[in-house]
Scaffold this active site. Sequence first.
Site, mmCIF file in Angstrom:
data_model
loop_
_atom_site.group_PDB
_atom_site.id
_atom_site.type_symbol
_atom_site.label_atom_id
_atom_site.label_comp_id
_atom_site.label_asym_id
_atom_site.label_seq_id
_atom_site.Cartn_x
_atom_site.Cartn_y
_atom_site.Cartn_z
ATOM 1 C CG ASN A 190 -2.218 -0.810 0.889
ATOM 2 O OD1 ASN A 190 -3.059 -0.395 0.088
ATOM 3 N ND2 ASN A 190 -2.338 -1.983 1.500
ATOM 4 C CG MET A 201 0.257 -5.800 11.052
ATOM 5 S SD MET A 201 -1.438 -5.568 10.435
ATOM 6 C CE MET A 201 -2.192 -7.072 11.043
ATOM 7 N NE ARG A 202 3.082 -3.723 18.603
ATOM 8 C CZ ARG A 202 3.095 -4.828 19.348
ATOM 9 N NH1 ARG A 202 3.009 -6.023 18.788
ATOM 10 N NH2 ARG A 202 3.184 -4.745 20.655
ATOM 11 C CB ILE A 203 -3.431 -1.745 19.350
ATOM 12 C CG1 ILE A 203 -4.152 -2.912 18.682
ATOM 13 C CG2 ILE A 203 -4.412 -0.814 20.061
ATOM 14 C CD1 ILE A 203 -4.820 -3.866 19.645
ATOM 15 C CG LEU A 204 -1.111 3.492 16.788
ATOM 16 C CD1 LEU A 204 -1.270 4.422 15.588
ATOM 17 C CD2 LEU A 204 0.283 3.624 17.389
ATOM 18 C CG HIS A 251 -10.028 -3.360 9.063
ATOM 19 N ND1 HIS A 251 -9.204 -4.065 9.919
ATOM 20 C CD2 HIS A 251 -11.188 -4.069 8.985
ATOM 21 C CE1 HIS A 251 -9.854 -5.146 10.351
ATOM 22 N NE2 HIS A 251 -11.048 -5.168 9.802
ATOM 23 C CD GLU A 291 -6.145 -3.465 1.408
ATOM 24 O OE1 GLU A 291 -4.912 -3.317 1.494
ATOM 25 O OE2 GLU A 291 -6.814 -4.090 2.261
HETATM 26 C C1 GAR Z 1 -3.362 -4.822 3.816
HETATM 27 O O1 GAR Z 1 -4.211 -5.750 3.194
HETATM 28 C C2 GAR Z 1 -4.103 -4.086 4.901
HETATM 29 O O2 GAR Z 1 -5.470 -3.931 4.639
HETATM 30 C C3 GAR Z 1 -3.896 -4.987 6.075
HETATM 31 O O3 GAR Z 1 -2.595 -5.494 5.948
HETATM 32 C C4 GAR Z 1 -2.238 -5.534 4.577
HETATM 33 C C5 GAR Z 1 -0.907 -4.843 4.429
HETATM 34 O O4 GAR Z 1 -0.363 -5.038 3.161
HETATM 35 N N1 GAR Z 1 -4.050 -4.258 7.302
HETATM 36 C C6 GAR Z 1 -4.435 -4.796 8.442
HETATM 37 O O5 GAR Z 1 -4.662 -5.984 8.572
HETATM 38 C C7 GAR Z 1 -4.550 -3.825 9.604
HETATM 39 N N2 GAR Z 1 -5.086 -4.455 10.747
HETATM 40 P P1 GAR Z 1 0.864 -4.157 2.666
HETATM 41 O O6 GAR Z 1 1.935 -4.184 3.767
HETATM 42 O O7 GAR Z 1 1.338 -4.853 1.430
HETATM 43 O O8 GAR Z 1 0.359 -2.767 2.409
#
Ligand code: GAR
Length: 215
Positions: free
Chosen positions: A14, A94-97, A113, A178
């Site tokens: 992303n 992936m950490r909660i703020l 998300h 996304e």
């Molecule tokens: C994405 O699909 C995003 O929606 C998800 O992790 C992936 C990251 O991909 N986010 C979560 O699960 C947040 N809780 P990327 O590192 O290739 O962007």
Amino acid sequence: MKNIVILISGRGSNFEAILRASREQRWEQNPGARIAAVISNRPGARGLETARREGIPAVAVDHKLYPTREAFEERLAQEVDRFEPDLIVLAGFMRILTERFVAPREGKILNIHPALLPLFKGLDTHQRAIDAGVRVHGSTVHFVSAALDGGAIIGQAVVPVLPSDTAETLAARGLELEHVLYPRVCRAVLEGRVRLEDGRAVMDDDTARELAIFA
Ligand code: GAR
């Protein structure tokens, strides 16, 4: 020039999509914004390597080196603030703020998300969607509030759930969208077309249409 700080934990696809859009659409000229830094809580995150290769400051704040969530968050905040961000973009972070980080920056932090919120907050969203038998799934970009995956919804991308899907194929279908959705939302926020007001994301009809994406 507005500064975008991107927080990641892993792959960073992303982040790459936002970088690509920012270059192709010349965000430095209009709306006058650049990616000022990429920060990861995992030193080995692939997205940090990408950032370095692209000449973007890449910083690791390894959560494992801090005794408490608060200590980690305090250090993270220092690193983020160093780049004077106008927009903080959580992209697979992936950490909660906690409230301590979020409250002073409310309206400036976005998250993506991998589910159609308010369904499937938390982890393992694709398998849970398949198990629930829903026929559509997708991803949501929202303002970050202290409630996990609970902030005001800005934009959503919708994909079909197919009978042959596994969590992996469904995730891949969602990820493709996304990469369209997140740059659009970032741009709309940077242009002031989306604002957080009284806990809602406020925008005009054209912007809402642009930020609702269907496979
Ligand atoms: C994405 O699909 C995003 O929606 C998800 O992790 C992936 C990251 O991909 N986010 C979560 O699960 C947040 N809780 P990327 O590192 O290739 O962007």
